[in-house]
Structures are given as C-alpha cells and as structure tokens.
Design an enzyme around this catalytic site. Structure first.
Site, PDB file in Angstrom:
ATOM      1  N   ASP A  18     -18.863  94.661 -68.799  1.00 10.57           N
ATOM      2  CA  ASP A  18     -19.523  93.688 -69.672  1.00 10.57           C
ATOM      3  C   ASP A  18     -18.718  93.447 -70.947  1.00 10.57           C
ATOM      4  OD1 ASP A  18     -21.387  91.790 -70.362  1.00 10.57           O
ATOM      5  OD2 ASP A  18     -22.702  93.202 -71.382  1.00 10.57           O
ATOM      6  N   SER A  50     -25.320  91.797 -79.595  1.00 14.72           N
ATOM      7  CA  SER A  50     -24.404  92.039 -78.478  1.00 14.72           C
ATOM      8  C   SER A  50     -22.988  91.613 -78.825  1.00 14.72           C
ATOM      9  CB  SER A  50     -24.861  91.269 -77.241  1.00 14.72           C
ATOM     10  OG  SER A  50     -26.051  91.788 -76.737  1.00 14.72           O
ATOM     11  N   LEU A  85     -10.252 106.040 -57.710  1.00 18.44           N
ATOM     12  CA  LEU A  85      -9.936 107.323 -57.099  1.00 18.44           C
ATOM     13  C   LEU A  85     -10.280 107.309 -55.611  1.00 18.44           C
ATOM     14  CD1 LEU A  85      -8.910 110.206 -57.636  1.00 18.44           C
ATOM     15  CD2 LEU A  85     -11.248 110.847 -58.268  1.00 18.44           C
ATOM     16  N   GLY A  86     -11.291 106.513 -55.255  1.00 19.11           N
ATOM     17  CA  GLY A  86     -11.642 106.364 -53.844  1.00 19.11           C
ATOM     18  C   GLY A  86     -12.613 107.413 -53.332  1.00 19.11           C
ATOM     19  N   VAL A  87     -13.619 107.747 -54.161  1.00 14.13           N
ATOM     20  CA  VAL A  87     -14.620 108.724 -53.746  1.00 14.13           C
ATOM     21  C   VAL A  87     -16.018 108.171 -54.022  1.00 14.13           C
ATOM     22  CG1 VAL A  87     -13.208 110.789 -54.072  1.00 14.13           C
ATOM     23  CG2 VAL A  87     -14.476 109.850 -56.020  1.00 14.13           C
ATOM     24  N   GLY A 124     -28.791  89.311 -80.236  1.00 12.90           N
ATOM     25  CA  GLY A 124     -27.736  88.687 -81.025  1.00 12.90           C
ATOM     26  C   GLY A 124     -26.709  89.678 -81.525  1.00 12.90           C
ATOM     27  N   HIS A 173     -21.517  88.969 -71.252  1.00 12.06           N
ATOM     28  CA  HIS A 173     -22.741  88.174 -71.131  1.00 12.06           C
ATOM     29  C   HIS A 173     -22.949  87.234 -72.308  1.00 12.06           C
ATOM     30  CE1 HIS A 173     -24.521  91.564 -73.546  1.00 12.06           C
ATOM     31  NE2 HIS A 173     -25.158  90.554 -74.097  1.00 12.06           N
TER      32      HIS A 173
END
Length: 492
Positions: free
Chosen positions: A164, A244, A299-301, A242, A134
């Site tokens: 992020d 960040s 993982l697909g859960v 600032g 960001h």
C-alpha cells in the site's frame, strides 16, 4: 530541624559517601572493571541518549523540535477521478475497508468527477513524495499542496499495492524533505509523532503517541497470491481519515513510518493506528525510482506462526520462530535445502518471531540477493544461504511497462524476449491478479491473453479498448509462461 529532615540529611550524606568511595576505588584500581559488560552497554546507550539534547527540555520531552522540522516536508494530496470515479466498477482490494480505515472520499457515489484526499511525505529535494497507494490509486489527476500553500500537479512514478505504498513526483527543486530514520531501532514505548492532514481540512496536524507494538499484521491488504506485506508499527498517536500517507517520526524528526490505517468501528480514531515501517518504505521507493517497479523477492515457503498448540501438535522443542508448512519447487528455500517442518528463527541474523516479521525481512531484498536463513529441524540448528527469486521464478530485474488496470488486475504488454520465447505475436500479460472477473474466470498471474472472441490482442492497451464494448459471454485465449495454450469462457 525536625526528625524527617535529620533522617534525610543522614541518608544523603551516606549516598554521597558511597559514590565518592566507589569513584576512588575505580580511580586507584584500574585493572578491575567497575561494572559488568551489560551495564557498560546500557551506560553507553544512556550516555548517547542524554548527550542528544535536541529534543529534551527542562520540563520534559520536547515535541516542538520534531514537529517544526518535519511539518514543511508533509504535503496535502487531492486525487480526482473522472466519470464515476471509484464509485462504480472499482475492484480495489481495499475498497470495502476504505471508509473504516482510510482517507476522506468526498462524493464517492456521485456521478461526475469525485475526489479523495490524503497526505504525503517529501523524501528528496527534487520532488519525490511517498504516500499510500490507496490515496492515489486510479486517480486521473493528483494535486499536492505544500505546507507553505504552494500547489503542484504530481506525476505517479509507481505503485506497490502489496505494501500500500506509492511514489509520486512534482517538478520542483530545493523542497524541504524528511530524513529517513531507522524503524528497526524503534523501541516499544518510545515517543512518536504523526503528522498529516486529517478530514481533508485540518492541514499540518501533529499528534503524539508511543510505539505500542511492532510487526503487526491486521489483515487489511489483500492479494490473490498472498504476497501482501503487513508488518505495521502500531501506535496510539491519533490518526484519522486523510492522515493516510502522512509521516510517523521519532523525536529527532526522522521518518520511521508512513501512516496507513486505523483500527476503528466508526471510521474515526479509536485508539490505535498503524504505519508501514521505513525499512520497507525505503526499499520500495528505491525500487520505484531505479526501475519503475518493485522488485519483489520471494523465499518460496508457506508459513504460519508458532504457538503452543502448533508446538505440541508438531513435537517442536520451542515456541518461537515461524513454521514452514510447505516449500515451493525450484524456489529459493528448496534450492537451499529447506523442507516442510523446519522452523525459521532468523533472517540475516535478525530474530524472526512472526510471519509478519519474516515477510518484512525478506521483502527488504531484491531477487538475486542472498539471505542467511537460520532454522531448526528436529531440534538442530542449521544456517543456509538462499538466493531469492522474483514472482516469475528467476532473478531477473522487472522493469516498469505501460500498465493497464481492469477489474482488480494489472496488465502489461509482454517484453520482446517473452514474445520471442513463447513464439507469439503479441498479447496482454497479467502481472497482478486481484479479486474480480479475471480471477473468477480462472486466469493465473503471468498468463498472456492473445485473443478475445477470436480477435487478436497485441498489447495491453488493445485489451482495454476491446473489453470496453464486451458484455455477456466471452471467449478468452492465451498462453502461460510455459507456452501452454488455454481457453476460458466467462460471462462478462
């Protein structure tokens, strides 16, 4: 000599006598351990801690060593946005929370160029710098200022909105950089320093605090597909607008996190701050350097935290781990034999106590990696190896392509292999679908737009050019990854 002094003298003599007696017993009786295994482990840890005196002084903890070591490797970042900048037409998923959580946005609503500022951390001598996405997202120009006031224009190497994080680079060598630490070894209550540039003017500011919690999910990152990774280190080190992208370091001056957000009702520090753990930062940065794109492993859960209420409702024999609500077909979990109702307890033998911890442990891997999953089913423990897959459902490496960002979504020109497989001439493929008009129109991630109002779209840049003149109703045509042709009408 008064009675108190006399009593203390006797007590001290007794203690010294006891220590000498124990020492002699250990000296003559070498066949019997003097302490338990647990005590020995703790003594070794204490010995190692006390032997590392680089950050200990006679009067207590020394913050000076870490501050002096890290400050030269933390930079000030100024991002410039031409035209209306972030003020109009932006669909950044963090936009509405930006003022509450993140860096200084100077003149956000003004016409003409606008600016925002933040911090970054140099991670290599040849100029790679990690910061928050960001801080630099959609910027037309990114400038960095070193601690010694040298200034450079930076190139954006890659971004990862789901964590992020972003990677930028300056053309310079022999730069001071911050060593990676190990966020897994951080303990709650341990001292940390936050180093950054709050309010856009207070450069190289150092604040101190302790680790208040780990694996915090505060629901600030948003992703249409639920792939955001929030497993923050929570501290009470003062972090403000600032900061960040700045460094969170231990007292050895090692990077343990990237400062990302604060919990506040006012926009200024109000007690807690949050940092992306370096275990995740390291993986994302390596991906961006090697491939130009993050290799997101799934993982697909679908999952949720286990609490007392869920344990009672589902008849679980423990209040621990992460509950599996659903398993995607042909996913890593499905192929490993996992089912809804399972409770995941460990990933690669690391305990999992929350959704945030599970997401972080999986996200450290790349598609094609195998992870060892320990789960409970009907009270019985099972260990399986699951081969993780990417967002497209395979294990192929995703390489960076020219990206176009519009209305909260990211488009690329499909690869030649994809075009050949689907039998199409060209198009613009959605690789990240965010909140905005494209998702409102009903499009899905992976969809390839082949025409707008019957005008052929051959690449992502052409789509951006065509859409600049569009308003009112439009007709979108394209194909999904299985070759199905679809039409969407939408009021632009």
């Amino acid at each position: 000599m008064n009675k108190t002094q006399f009593f203390l003298g006797i007590l001290l003599a007794a203690l010294l006598g006891g220590v000498m007696a124990v020492g002699l017993m250990q000296y003559f009786d070498t066949g019997r351990p003097a302490t338990t295994a647990f005590q020995n482990d703790r003594n070794v840890q204490l010995s190692k801690f006390l032997s590392d005196t680089s950050f200990i002084v006679p009067d207590g903890i020394n913050f000076v060593y870490a501050a002096e070591k890290v400050k030269p490797g933390v930079v000030f970042i100024r991002s410039t946005y031409n035209g209306s900048g972030r003020g109009t037409g932006s669909s950044n998923p963090l936009e509405e929370l930006y003022e509450d959580y993140f860096g200084d946005r100077e003149g956000r609503e003004r016409r003409g160029p606008s600016r925002s500022s933040g911090s970054g951390v140099i991670i290599s001598a040849d100029g790679y710098i990690v910061t928050n996405n960001h801080v630099i997202e959609n910027a037309d120009k990114v400038e960095i200022t070193l601690d010694d006031n040298r200034m450079y224009t930076a190139e954006v190497i890659g971004i990862d909105p789901t964590t992020d994080l972003a990677l930028i680079k300056v053309n310079e060598n022999n730069l001071p950089y911050v060593d990676f630490g190990d966020s897994d070894d951080m303990n709650i209550g341990e001292w940390v320093l936050a180093i950054g540039n709050p309010f856009g003017t207070l450069t190289s500011t150092v604040t101190a605090g302790i680790v208040s919690a780990k694996a915090r999910n505060i629901n600030i990152l948003q992703d249409r597909n639920g792939r955001q990774i929030e497993s923050f280190i929570q501290t009470d080190a003062a972090v403000n607008q600032g900061n960040s992208g700045g460094a969170l370091v231990n007292l050895k001056g090692e990077l343990v996190g990237i400062n990302t957000a604060i919990a506040t009702p006012t926009g200024s520090y109000a007690g807690y701050s949050f940092a992306v753990p370096v275990s995740l930062v390291r993986k994302v940065m390596n991906d961006l350097i090697e491939f130009g794109a993050v290799q997101r492993a799934l993982l697909g859960v679908s999952i949720r935290n286990v609490d007392a209420s869920l344990a009672k409702d589902e008849g679980l024999d423990m209040v621990a781990g992460v509950y599996v609500e659903g398993v995607a077909t042909e996913s890593a979990a499905s192929e490993a034999g996992m089912k809804p109702g399972d409770v995941i307890l460990e990933i690669n033998e690391k305990k999992v106590g929350s959704v945030a911890e599970l997401q972080e442990l999986v996200a450290r891997n790349r598609p094609g990696d195998k992870v060892k999953v320990t789960y409970s089913r009907n009270g019985e423990l099972t260990k399986v190896y699951a081969t993780l897959k990417n967002t497209m459902g395979d294990t192929e490496v995703v390489r960076r392509q020219e990206e176009v960002q519009m209305e909260g979504s990211i488009f690329v020109t499909p690869s030649a292999e994809t075009l050949e497989e689907l039998g199409i001439e060209g198009g613009a493929q959605i690789i990240s679908l965010g909140e905005g008009k494209w998702s409102d129109a009903g499009l899905k991630e992976g969809f390839i737009i082949t025409s707008i109002d019957h005008e052929k779209i051959l690449n992502a840049s052409q789509l951006e050019e065509v859409m600049q003149s569009k308003s009112g109703g439009i007709l979108i045509e394209g194909v999904d990854l299985e070759g199905k042709n679809s039409f969407y009408g939408y009021g632009w």
